[in-house]
Scaffold this active site. Structure first.
Site, PDB file in Angstrom:
ATOM      1  CG  HIS A 287      41.251  46.798  36.797  1.00  0.00           C
ATOM      2  ND1 HIS A 287      40.573  45.995  37.635  1.00  0.00           N
ATOM      3  CD2 HIS A 287      42.163  45.746  36.203  1.00  0.00           C
ATOM      4  CE1 HIS A 287      40.676  44.660  36.917  1.00  0.00           C
ATOM      5  NE2 HIS A 287      41.816  44.612  36.188  1.00  0.00           N
ATOM      6  CD  GLU A 288      44.821  47.699  33.793  1.00  0.00           C
ATOM      7  OE1 GLU A 288      45.675  46.774  34.113  1.00  0.00           O
ATOM      8  OE2 GLU A 288      43.587  47.638  33.239  1.00  0.00           O
TER       9      GLU A 288
ATOM     10  CB  CYS B  51      40.733  41.131  34.848  1.00  0.00           C
ATOM     11  SG  CYS B  51      42.596  41.151  34.701  1.00  0.00           S
ATOM     12  CG  LEU B  52      42.502  41.674  28.980  1.00  0.00           C
ATOM     13  CD1 LEU B  52      44.217  42.803  28.053  1.00  0.00           C
ATOM     14  CD2 LEU B  52      40.674  41.065  27.979  1.00  0.00           C
TER      15      LEU B  52
ATOM     16  CG  HIS C 105      46.851  43.879  36.713  1.00  0.00           C
ATOM     17  ND1 HIS C 105      46.445  42.602  36.764  1.00  0.00           N
ATOM     18  CD2 HIS C 105      45.701  44.114  36.152  1.00  0.00           C
ATOM     19  CE1 HIS C 105      45.743  42.050  36.594  1.00  0.00           C
ATOM     20  NE2 HIS C 105      44.922  43.328  36.507  1.00  0.00           N
TER      21      HIS C 105
ATOM     22  CD  GLN D 291      46.709  42.745  33.128  1.00  0.00           C
ATOM     23  OE1 GLN D 291      46.402  43.184  32.866  1.00  0.00           O
ATOM     24  NE2 GLN D 291      45.539  41.885  33.119  1.00  0.00           N
TER      25      GLN D 291
ATOM     26  N   GLY E  76      41.879  48.289  29.061  1.00  0.00           N
ATOM     27  CA  GLY E  76      43.651  48.801  30.255  1.00  0.00           C
ATOM     28  C   GLY E  76      44.408  47.027  30.065  1.00  0.00           C
TER      29      GLY E  76
END
Length: 172
Positions: free
Chosen positions: A137-138, A95-96, A141, A50, A45
């Site tokens: 999660h996204e 997480c990226l 963000h 991000q 994702g």
């Protein structure tokens, strides 16, 4: 379009994303570039914030049982709103934007969202399991929040120490 993933503690990750109002070629290019970046980074994702675009856009591609991410499974979710949530579950998240760190996070087990696709069409989605976790999660963000903010105070302090050490080791 050349994108770079912002990493913690970059302050730009704290921005609150804005709704998309124009579903044009620019948005399509951003979605395509985000997908490429997500796959290159081995993510499932990615939120537009991000990659330094504070827009209510996220993409997801949940791997199949063999770990493959098929292009037909790509989900482009614009202006998402959770309209129903049920149950609680705990899942180990990464997480990226917080590379190399994984932690058990409690989230809703199932969610229903309304959103728009790349052409502005309104859609609805019922999600459970990893898809539900990834959506939440996204969406965090998009609200300027990272999953590490869900940690207890003690665990967050431990994370800060571990993360600083990891950054120092990487530079050495």
């Amino acid at each position: 379009m050349n994108l770079t993933i912002l990493t913690y503690p970059d302050k730009r990750l704290k921005q609150i994303s804005k709704d998309v109002t124009k579903f044009d070629e620019e948005i399509h290019k951003l979605l395509d570039a985000m997908n490429e970046m997500m796959l290159l980074s081995n993510g499932i994702g990615l939120a537009a914030i991000q990659v330094n675009y504070p827009l209510n856009i996220l993409i997801l591609n949940i791997p199949d049982s063999e770990g493959e991410q098929h292009p037909d499974n790509l989900m482009e979710i614009i202006n998402p709103v959770i309209i129903n949530k049920e149950g609680l579950t705990t899942y180990q998240e990464g997480c990226l934007s917080v590379p190399g760190f994984y932690e058990d996070i409690e989230r809703y087990e199932t969610v229903t969202i309304n959103y728009q696709d790349r052409h502005g069409n309104t859609k609805s989605l019922d999600a459970d399991g990893l898809l539900s976790i990834a959506i939440q999660h996204e969406m965090d963000h998009l609200a300027g929040k990272l999953f590490i903010e869900k940690l207890s105070y003690a665990r967050r302090k431990k994370f800060e120490k571990e993360y600083k050490r990891a950054i120092k080791e990487k530079k050495a």
